[in-house]
Design an enzyme around this catalytic site. Structure first.
Site, PDB file in Angstrom:
ATOM      1  N   GLN A 175     -21.959 -31.443 -54.096  1.00 40.75           N
ATOM      2  CA  GLN A 175     -22.571 -32.768 -53.948  1.00 40.75           C
ATOM      3  C   GLN A 175     -21.470 -33.840 -53.849  1.00 40.75           C
ATOM      4  OE1 GLN A 175     -24.130 -30.630 -56.718  1.00 40.75           O
ATOM      5  NE2 GLN A 175     -24.993 -29.825 -54.839  1.00 40.75           N
ATOM      6  N   LYS A 189     -16.340 -30.595 -47.895  1.00 38.51           N
ATOM      7  CA  LYS A 189     -15.587 -29.962 -49.000  1.00 38.51           C
ATOM      8  C   LYS A 189     -15.243 -28.505 -48.687  1.00 38.51           C
ATOM      9  CE  LYS A 189     -19.062 -31.148 -51.655  1.00 38.51           C
ATOM     10  NZ  LYS A 189     -19.801 -32.084 -50.794  1.00 38.51           N
ATOM     11  N   GLY A 218     -24.361 -26.774 -49.680  1.00 38.44           N
ATOM     12  CA  GLY A 218     -24.198 -26.006 -48.441  1.00 38.44           C
ATOM     13  C   GLY A 218     -22.837 -26.368 -47.914  1.00 38.44           C
ATOM     14  N   HIS A 219     -21.882 -25.488 -48.077  1.00 31.87           N
ATOM     15  CA  HIS A 219     -20.496 -25.779 -47.693  1.00 31.87           C
ATOM     16  C   HIS A 219     -20.133 -24.966 -46.457  1.00 31.87           C
ATOM     17  CE1 HIS A 219     -19.484 -27.205 -52.057  1.00 31.87           C
ATOM     18  NE2 HIS A 219     -20.448 -27.871 -51.489  1.00 31.87           N
ATOM     19  N   ASP A 234     -21.850 -33.501 -48.583  1.00 26.96           N
ATOM     20  CA  ASP A 234     -21.632 -33.074 -47.193  1.00 26.96           C
ATOM     21  C   ASP A 234     -20.417 -33.728 -46.547  1.00 26.96           C
ATOM     22  OD1 ASP A 234     -23.923 -31.532 -47.419  1.00 26.96           O
ATOM     23  OD2 ASP A 234     -25.218 -33.163 -46.731  1.00 26.96           O
TER      24      ASP A 234
END
Ligand code: GDP
Ligand code: IMO
Ligand code: MG
Length: 422
Positions: free
Chosen positions: A221, A16, A40-41, A13
């Site tokens: 990650q 990225k 979750g980007h 988080d």
């Protein structure tokens, strides 16, 4: 040309998705190399916010080719939801997005196994995202997995065999479950997957490189969640480090170019596991509030603390980071003083070397610096940076031995400052 890799240096988080989107205009191809829908980007531009889970973050920048690499684990149901929601907002990806035939499939029973293993661990649970990541990678390594390319040949037999093994394990664990509806949806989603180009991505990517095309590999990650080098066992099940880009794409090490290491100006972690600089006081709450630190996928509250240079130095070393990117600088805009952990005290002894186990008896040693007490969110050039902010960045560069190339001062694409051009 070479493959540049962008990866997280903390516990995920870091931002990225935002930076991949910003860097994409400089590349021909963007590709994910590991992880799955545990990621979750988040991307924000033109007043819109998007959260991507399996789809690379290069898809919004003008028809670039995006590839889901062989190292990724793919849940057809979640992939379909993601692709359909993008299509509904005017982004039809069928021409732009390719999927490696060697990517492994997350089955409905993998999700159930993830939950069953977590339940069996009780208080020692990892706090996974519940997306079936661990069981899918386990099946890959134990040679029981199903790959995207399998859906093209005799799939039903292979599926039945894999599912049977899961049923035996689940019955041993006495875990109750019902996947009838989920299974139907899963098979429908497999058909949907066939609309996309299913490719031998290692050949495609290496041919692109030979033709002189540029590739950006997007990590998921972060290094501290890497299965080998992270805070094991509180990690994910893939190699999130730079070497993962080689195995997750079929790229030779000598074809890796720049390694962009991305970190927050402070530190967060979601899920269980050790976190030496975690703050349990009002400063931690303030970081959480100002940073909106809630999981992009699970909505879980992220644990917050000061930057940890012992862990960051380790991540820089393992990944061979060549350029640093500092995110969420604006979250520190309103602090009188800012702390940075420069060493750990373990059994009374100070060390700057990241130890085997950080789960107990690790006391962070901090230095304290003055905050900049200035709103940075509207800044557009480094010339505007306050003196105290420059001092913080210079200090980090000196400690980590790598230049900070980009500074992010807000979630929007535009709130990004390149400190120097190559
Ligand atoms: P990723 O998983 O590494 O892509 O990061 P996430 O998207 O899970 O989490 C990063 C969060 O921070 C998202 O909500 C972003 O919109 C937000 N974000 C990214 N960069 C910045 C920044 O510089 N400042 C602030 N305030 N938010 C940011
Ligand atoms: P992005 O790509 C933050 C964490 C989970 C859990 C552990 C194992 O958005 O940075 P898993 O479901 O992978 O078996 O969970 O890893 N985790 C993440 N934390 N960001 C992520 O991805 C994460 N993906 C997994 O919370 O502690
Ligand atoms: Mg995320």
């Amino acid at each position: 040309m070479k493959v540049d890799v962008l990866l997280g240096l903390q516990w995920g988080d870091e931002g990225k998705g935002k930076v991949v989107d910003v860097l994409t205009p400089g590349y021909d191809i963007v590709t994910r190399f590991q992880g799955g829908p545990n990621a979750g980007h988040t991307l924000e531009f033109e007043g819109q916010k998007y959260v991507l889970r399996s789809i690379p973050s290069g898809i919004f920048q003008g028809g670039k080719t995006n590839i889901i690499g062989n190292g990724v684990v793919l849940d057809p149901i979640l992939f379909r939801q993601e692709a359909e929601s993008l299509a509904a907002s005017g982004h039809d990806l069928t021409k732009q997005l390719c999927i490696s035939k060697k990517a492994h499939l997350i089955m409905p029973t993998h999700r159930v196994l993830d939950a069953a293993y977590e339940a069996a661990k009780g208080a020692a649970k990892i706090g996974t995202t519940g997306k079936g990541i661990g069981p899918t990678y386990t099946d890959k390594v134990s040679r029981n997995g199903l790959r995207v390319g399998d859906i093209l040949h005799h799939f039903d037999e292979k599926y039945a065999q894999a599912k049977k093994k899961h049923e035996i394990i689940l019955s041993g664990l006495k875990y109750e479950y019902d996947i009838v509806a989920l299974e139907k949806e899963w098979f429908e989603a497999l058909e949907y997957l066939k609309r996309f180009r299913l490719i031998d991505s290692e050949h495609v990517l290496n041919n692109f490189l030979k033709e002189g095309k540029s590739v950006l590999a997007e990590g998921a990650q972060g290094t501290m969640l890497d299965v080998d080098f992270g805070s094991y066992p509180f990690v994910t099940s893939s190699n999130t480090v730079c070497a993962g880009a080689c195995t997750g794409l079929g790229i030779a090490p000598r074809n890796i170019g720049e390694v962009y290491g991305i970190f927050k100006a402070y530190c967060t972690r979601v899920g269980a596991g050790p976190f030496p600089t975690e703050l349990f006081d009002e400063t931690g709450e303030k970081l959480c509030k100002l940073g909106h630190e809630f999981g992009a996928v699970t909505g879980r509250k992220r644990r917050c603390g000061w930057i940890d240079l012992v862990a960051l130095k380790y991540a820089v070393m393992i990944n061979g980071v060549s350029q640093l990117i500092m995110m969420k600088s604006d979250v520190l805009d309103d602090f009188d003083t800012i702390k940075a952990c420069v060493a750990y005290k373990i059994n009374g002894q100070e060390t700057e070397e990241f130890p085997f186990d950080i789960s107990e008896g690790v006391e962070p040693v901090y230095i304290e610096m003055p905050g900049w007490k200035t709103d940075m969110t509207r800044m557009t050039s480094e010339d505007e940076f306050p003196e105290e902010f420059n001092a913080y960045v210079n200090f980090l560069e000196e400690e980590l031995g790598v230049p900070v190339k980009i500074v992010s001062v807000g979630p929007d694409r535009e709130q990004t400052i390149i400190r120097y051009e190559d």
